[in-house]
Scaffold this active site. Structure first.
Site, PDB file in Angstrom:
ATOM      1  N   CYS A  66       0.832  -1.210   0.000  1.00 16.14           N
ATOM      2  CA  CYS A  66       0.000   0.000   0.000  1.00 16.14           C
ATOM      3  C   CYS A  66       0.866   1.259   0.000  1.00 16.14           C
ATOM      4  O   CYS A  66       0.515   2.267  -0.631  1.00 16.14           O
ATOM      5  CB  CYS A  66      -0.956   0.005   1.189  1.00 16.14           C
ATOM      6  SG  CYS A  66      -0.132  -0.056   2.803  1.00 16.14           S
ATOM      7  N   HIS A 321      -1.772   1.343   7.396  1.00 18.59           N
ATOM      8  CA  HIS A 321      -2.147   1.310   5.977  1.00 18.59           C
ATOM      9  C   HIS A 321      -1.979   2.702   5.386  1.00 18.59           C
ATOM     10  O   HIS A 321      -2.234   3.712   6.055  1.00 18.59           O
ATOM     11  CB  HIS A 321      -3.598   0.847   5.833  1.00 18.59           C
ATOM     12  CG  HIS A 321      -4.076   0.806   4.414  1.00 18.59           C
ATOM     13  ND1 HIS A 321      -3.644  -0.132   3.496  1.00 18.59           N
ATOM     14  CD2 HIS A 321      -4.953   1.615   3.732  1.00 18.59           C
ATOM     15  CE1 HIS A 321      -4.232   0.076   2.331  1.00 18.59           C
ATOM     16  NE2 HIS A 321      -5.025   1.130   2.446  1.00 18.59           N
TER      17      HIS A 321
END
Length: 376
Positions: A66, A321
């Site tokens: 990510c 994330h």
């Protein structure tokens, strides 16, 4: 005679085998080069993701990528960067192409633009990065990975004119000052940096309230006393010094690193999630004083910026994330790039990355990318 002949025959067998292997490898390379050559012929036609010819395209998460995906979107949505990328020298051999980061970025750009897929896989670029000792499939720090990617792209560009353009596009220049408080002797040194690392706490560990406060704190002079004193060659002893930083030059694309991850005395890392608003437009002349800059009038006249992208982090230091909010330079619309999912958003959605002290797992802006309003 017969024995000598036998020995020669035995020595020839491995040579023939090696020759056959080399021919086979050359044949494979020729086939791979032919395939890549077809791709190379299409590359000059790629305009860049920033043009959004086929709509915004996501990148599949192939295993804790990510952070990489978010940074790639920021690079490839920047038309100033893709203009440079499109002019790179294509490596001559398949093996060189596989290990060339700017070329693999260009291939990824072509893949994102040529099809009608909602997302594509960055696996080839990820494998290329792994050959340069960039660990894949682990959690990365976005600020560190940005520096790694940028330096790999610069190092593998053969055209020095493009290297200069890339440096001009991203490089910040500051002047460091050290002044002895006893004899007033002064040392000056210019330093280049790719990101402006701004503290989000002041010298007393109080939370700073705005991005402008962070800039003021970064450029505020600091007294070096006690165990922080420096050796003065004129006084021939350690003396108190005044350390300060002055801004010399700002690039077209300005990357600001908000230092939200801090070390405690126990060496544990913790995240500072408190609210820190950042403006859509940023004028450095309105933020810094005359004493905090060392630039000519024409340089300072161009220090007016608009927000272009935000790389946001959610979660903790151990489990988090990344996603990217990016404003299309051609459409002037905001998009959220969350791995393979891309959607149009509003400025109010972007402001959700300001942070909140009570929501440690919420999204907080970590990298801010500003673009000059009127490029010179």
């Amino acid at each position: 005679m017969g024995q000598r002949s036998g020995r020669q025959e035995r020595s020839k067998k491995p040579e023939m085998s090696l020759s056959e292997n080399m021919k086979a490898e050359e044949e494979d390379d020729r086939e791979e080069n032919k395939e890549l050559k077809t791709k190379d012929q299409r590359l000059p036609l790629v305009f860049g993701v920033a043009d959004l010819k086929n709509g915004a395209v996501g990148l599949y998460n192939i295993g804790q990528t990510c952070c990489l995906n978010s940074l790639l979107q920021v690079f490839l949505m920047n038309i100033h960067f893709t203009r440079i990328l499109r002019r790179i020298t294509v490596p001559p051999y398949a093996s060189l192409k596989r290990n060339n980061v700017p070329y693999q970025m260009l291939l990824l750009l072509e893949k994102m633009q040529s099809g009608k897929q909602k997302a594509v896989s960055p696996i080839d670029l990820a494998m290329c990065l792994s050959t340069h000792r960039v660990n894949m499939f682990i959690q990365h720090d976005a600020a560190q990975l940005f520096l790694t990617l940028w330096n790999l792209v610069k190092r593998q560009m053969k055209d020095q004119d493009l290297v200069t353009k890339l440096s001009d596009l991203y490089t910040i220049c500051v002047q460091e000052h050290l002044a002895c408080q006893i004899c007033s002797s002064e040392m000056k040194r210019n330093s280049n940096m790719l990101t402006l690392p701004l503290p989000v706490l002041d010298s007393n560990s109080h939370m700073l309230k705005t991005l402008e406060d962070c800039l003021q704190c970064f450029f505020h002079p600091e007294e070096l006393t006690g165990h922080n004193m420096c050796f003065c060659e004129y006084c021939d002893k350690k003396t108190p010094f005044l350390q300060s930083m002055k801004l010399v030059h700002l690039p077209q694309t300005l990357t600001i690193h908000l230092k939200r991850f801090c070390f405690e005395r126990s060496t544990n890392v913790y995240k500072l999630s408190h609210c820190l608003p950042f403006p859509q437009e940023l004028d450095f002349n309105a933020v810094l004083t005359e004493q905090q800059s060392q630039a000519h009038g024409s340089e300072k006249a161009a220090w007016r910026y608009e927000i272009f992208a935000v790389v946001a982090h959610s979660g903790s230091t151990n489990s988090g994330h990344y996603c990217a909010y990016i404003r299309s330079l051609t459409e002037c619309k905001w998009y959220c790039f969350n791995d393979s999912t891309v959607c149009q958003v509003s400025w109010d959605d972007v402001k959700c990355t300001y942070g909140h002290s009570d929501l440690n797992w919420g999204q907080t802006a970590y990298l801010l990318i500003y673009m000059k309003k009127h490029p010179q």
